[in-house]
Motif scaffolding. Structure first.
Motif, short mmCIF file in Angstrom:
data_model
loop_
_atom_site.label_atom_id
_atom_site.label_comp_id
_atom_site.label_asym_id
_atom_site.label_seq_id
_atom_site.Cartn_x
_atom_site.Cartn_y
_atom_site.Cartn_z
N TRP A 3 0.84 6.53 3.71
CA TRP A 3 0.47 5.24 3.02
C TRP A 3 -1.12 5.38 2.60
O TRP A 3 -2.03 5.78 3.64
CB TRP A 3 0.53 4.10 3.61
CG TRP A 3 2.32 3.90 3.72
CD1 TRP A 3 3.30 4.58 3.25
CD2 TRP A 3 2.71 2.48 4.08
NE1 TRP A 3 4.26 3.97 3.49
CE2 TRP A 3 4.38 2.81 3.58
CE3 TRP A 3 2.44 1.29 4.44
CZ2 TRP A 3 5.13 1.50 3.94
CZ3 TRP A 3 3.20 0.49 4.67
CH2 TRP A 3 4.37 0.25 4.49
N GLY A 6 -5.08 1.03 0.77
CA GLY A 6 -4.71 -0.29 0.17
C GLY A 6 -3.27 -0.60 0.67
O GLY A 6 -3.09 -1.67 0.91
N ARG A 7 -2.26 0.33 0.61
CA ARG A 7 -0.95 -0.03 1.09
C ARG A 7 -0.83 -0.51 2.35
O ARG A 7 -0.29 -1.32 2.73
CB ARG A 7 -0.02 1.08 0.81
CG ARG A 7 0.51 1.36 -0.71
CD ARG A 7 1.17 0.19 -1.23
NE ARG A 7 2.55 -0.20 -0.66
CZ ARG A 7 3.65 0.35 -0.93
NH1 ARG A 7 3.71 1.36 -1.86
NH2 ARG A 7 4.74 0.41 -0.36
N GLU A 10 -2.10 -3.96 2.58
CA GLU A 10 -1.23 -5.01 2.32
C GLU A 10 -0.16 -5.37 3.54
O GLU A 10 0.14 -6.45 3.46
CB GLU A 10 -0.69 -4.39 0.96
CG GLU A 10 0.26 -5.38 0.28
CD GLU A 10 0.80 -4.62 -1.21
OE1 GLU A 10 0.13 -3.82 -1.68
OE2 GLU A 10 1.69 -5.17 -1.66
N ALA A 11 0.32 -4.26 3.95
CA ALA A 11 1.25 -4.49 4.96
C ALA A 11 0.53 -5.33 6.11
O ALA A 11 1.56 -6.17 6.48
CB ALA A 11 1.99 -3.00 5.34
N ALA A 14 0.44 -8.70 5.13
CA ALA A 14 1.78 -9.51 4.93
C ALA A 14 2.20 -9.69 6.39
O ALA A 14 2.95 -10.80 6.48
CB ALA A 14 2.83 -8.52 4.19
N PHE A 17 0.78 -13.00 7.49
CA PHE A 17 1.22 -14.19 6.52
C PHE A 17 2.55 -14.53 7.04
O PHE A 17 2.94 -15.58 7.00
CB PHE A 17 1.49 -13.57 4.97
CG PHE A 17 0.23 -13.78 4.34
CD1 PHE A 17 -0.09 -15.11 3.56
CD2 PHE A 17 -0.82 -12.94 4.04
CE1 PHE A 17 -1.48 -15.26 3.08
CE2 PHE A 17 -1.90 -12.99 3.21
CZ PHE A 17 -2.00 -14.16 2.76
#
Lengths: 319, 291
Positions: A3, A6-7, A10-11, A14, A17
């Motif tokens: 990955w 950035g990915r 992002e994960a 998330a 979140f």
């Protein structure tokens, strides 16, 4: 696959979140659902009531389920339900859903009136929406007094209209259910379903009506051939949601207005589950089994509905 | 929005061919609407009158409003039961749960709608699958769980489990999916992190959905009877629905104070509905634009 930075960011973001919600979901929904299914296979009644959990528990296999839905034969070779209450209350639950078709037709009728471009529509939407917004203990209290046989407004009106012996409503075994159905109509007819119909009606292309008018179609023909088929996905959605709500509902209204009576005539399945688990003998295992039966019934009804109605419904089906 | 010009052009379109019959039809439609609307409002008018009725005037059901309005019922309700306590308990719990559950739903809804992470769709389907499970299924294990935590008969029992809503997550995810991605792209180019995009871009654009969800969450907890009934024993932690229910059993003959309390229970719901109404109708228009 490696990955990118950035990915990965992002994960990880998330994860943060969703963490609060997923954690709560796991503890207060996922775990209880699993625990309830396990409990349904045990006989477990904490004998000292809610304050002491030291009651004995034993594995019961499918006995709890069989006790609810099964039958047994007496010496005189007649058949009896293992739990007659279960069937009575299931019957009550189904009969109390008799208002659903009327509520659906009424919602569509009102939405149809409101979708004409008249002055004051927002005011009417507000007024019709009021009962469903406030529906709960307060409105049940009001209706209980409106339905009072001697001092209530409803029987005063019926007497004035010339009826000699108006119903005893909540005090009468055969009138308690109709009383609850009438109240249910009052609180649901202008509610969320009407709003769904309003949106659905407004999305029908006006050209369809215009070309039908050129062909000389009257109001009724236009309703049958254009409106009804075009709103059918909405009707389908409302019908399924009402059935699910109907099977699972009925507790608060009955608890406030009738305590499930007279003679158990307004006790629904969800009320029965409450009684089994918390008010009589704390039969938590058996109550869990009945709750799962209720879940399976709603699941089955939705699936059957889905398959039967899907072919007759215009266009896409709501998910 | 594409819907707006359509509506205005609709109004300029000639409607009825015969103006005479069109007017008659309009009168009939208004007649039906007013009759039905009155039925909807009547119980509310009745409680408004009943709450101010002196003791003697209940005997006459025809009398909607008292000839000698009095505040005695409110005074009696205030003194007979810890009404203020019930009211404040309800208010605190409903506000706290609404704020908390809308926040956790929005956070997770955003991740499910926009961020890519392993297992995203599988977890989301798990959420969807449990939405059909009846409350009666989870209520018994929840009771046992709260007992194990030592949270029975406390505010924790009525607040903490309610902070996580599968329905709210689902609803907000659907709404966030409908927001054009361009808004976020612009913020991303400006170097905003996900939290800032969520807070400064997504949330302000989602006001109608957030207000609608908040309204229904508040109403749901303001009206909740089953939860307090199962989890709460002591009077000082009871909420309004449970308090009123107990109150009703105590005063089966004297309706005045009960009606006054019922009216007071209705008022916050009416105020909130009045405030939320604007966003709510916007939500309806939004649905129309999409269709």
């Amino acid at each position: 696959m490696r990955w990118s930075k950035g990915r990965r960011l992002e994960a990880y973001s998330a994860l943060l979140f969703i963490l609060p919600n997923v954690l709560g979901f796991a503890v207060f929904t996922l775990f209880p659902v699993a625990a309830s299914l396990i409990l349904a296979f045990f006989n477990w009644s904490p004998l000292q009531g809610a304050s002491d959990f030291s009651g004995t528990s034993e594995f019961a296999g499918l006995a709890n389920f069989w006790h609810a839905v099964g039958f047994h034969q007496h010496v005189d070779s007649s058949w009896h339900a293992n739990d007659a209450f279960f069937w009575q209350y299931l019957g009550n639950t189904v009969i109390l859903m008799a208002g659903i078709p009327f509520a659906i037709i009424g919602s569509l009728f009102i939405a149809n009136l409101l979708s004409r471009k008249l002055k004051g529509v927002p005011l009417f939407v507000t007024v019709f929406f009021l009962p469903s917004v406030t529906s709960g203990v307060a409105t049940y209290m009001i209706w209980q007094i409106l339905l009072n046989p001697e001092k209530g407004l409803i029987n005063a009106v019926l007497l004035a209209m010339g009826m000699d012996a108006p119903p005893q409503w909540l005090h009468d075994v055969s009138w308690a259910k109709p009383a609850l159905i009438i109240m249910g109509l009052w609180s649901s007819i202008g509610g969320y379903n009407m709003v769904l119909y309003l949106a659905s009606l407004q999305s029908i292309p006006q050209e369809l009506y215009e070309s039908a008018e050129i062909d000389g179609a009257g109001g009724f023909a236009k309703f049958v051939h254009i409106t009804w088929p075009m709103v059918s996905p909405t009707t389908f959605f409302i019908f399924i949601m009402s059935l699910i709500g109907g099977f699972q509902g009925g507790f608060a209204a009955s608890y406030i207005m009738t305590k499930g009576g007279p003679a158990g005539s307004t006790t629904t399945i969800s009320y029965y589950i409450y009684n089994l688990a918390f008010s009589n003998f704390f039969e938590m295992g058996y109550a869990s089994a009945v709750a799962w039966i209720l879940f399976l019934i709603t699941l089955a009804v939705s699936l059957i509905n889905w398959n039967v109605t899907r072919k007759r419904v215009h266009g896409e089906v709501f998910v | 929005m594409s819907g707006a010009p359509d509506i205005s052009s609709d109004e300029t379109r000639p409607r009825g061919k015969q103006p005479g019959s069109g007017r008659l039809r309009t009168v009939i439609v208004y007649g039906i609407l007013v009759a039905l609307g009155s039925t909807m409002v009547l119980p509310f008018l009745w409680i408004l009158g009943a709450a101010f009725k002196p003791v003697g005037e209940f005997a006459d059901p025809w009398k909607l409003f008292p000839s000698h309005p009095t505040l005695d019922n409110f005074r009696a309700a205030w003194n007979m039961v810890p009404f203020a306590r019930f009211f404040l308990n309800s208010l605190f719990i409903a506000i706290f749960v609404t704020a908390g559950s809308v926040l956790t739903s929005a956070l997770s809804g955003y991740a499910f709608a926009r961020l890519r992470f392993p297992g995203r769709d599988r977890i989301f389907i798990g959420y969807l699958a449990t939405m059909m499970v009846p409350w009666s299924v989870v209520m018994i294990p929840n009771f046992i769980l709260l007992k194990a935590f030592g949270w029975l008969d406390s505010y924790y029992a009525l607040t903490v489990p309610a902070l996580f809503s599968a329905y709210g997550t689902f609803m907000l995810r659907q709404f966030f999916l409908g927001i054009p991605k361009e808004y976020e792209e612009a913020a991303k180019i400006d170097g905003c992190g996900y939290l800032r995009i969520f807070w400064h871009v997504i949330l302000p654009l989602s006001r109608p959905a957030l207000v609608t969800l908040a309204l229904f969450t508040f109403l749901g907890h303001w009206n909740d009877l089953m939860g307090p009934l199962i989890f709460i024993n002591s009077e000082d932690k009871m909420t309004l629905p449970l308090g009123l229910e107990r109150f009703k059993g105590m005063y089966s003959t004297d309706w005045g104070p009960l009606m006054a309390s019922t009216l007071l229970m209705l008022i916050p719901m009416l105020i909130l509905f009045g405030i939320g109404q604007k966003y709510f109708t916007k939500g309806i228009k939004l649905a129309v634009d999409k269709g």
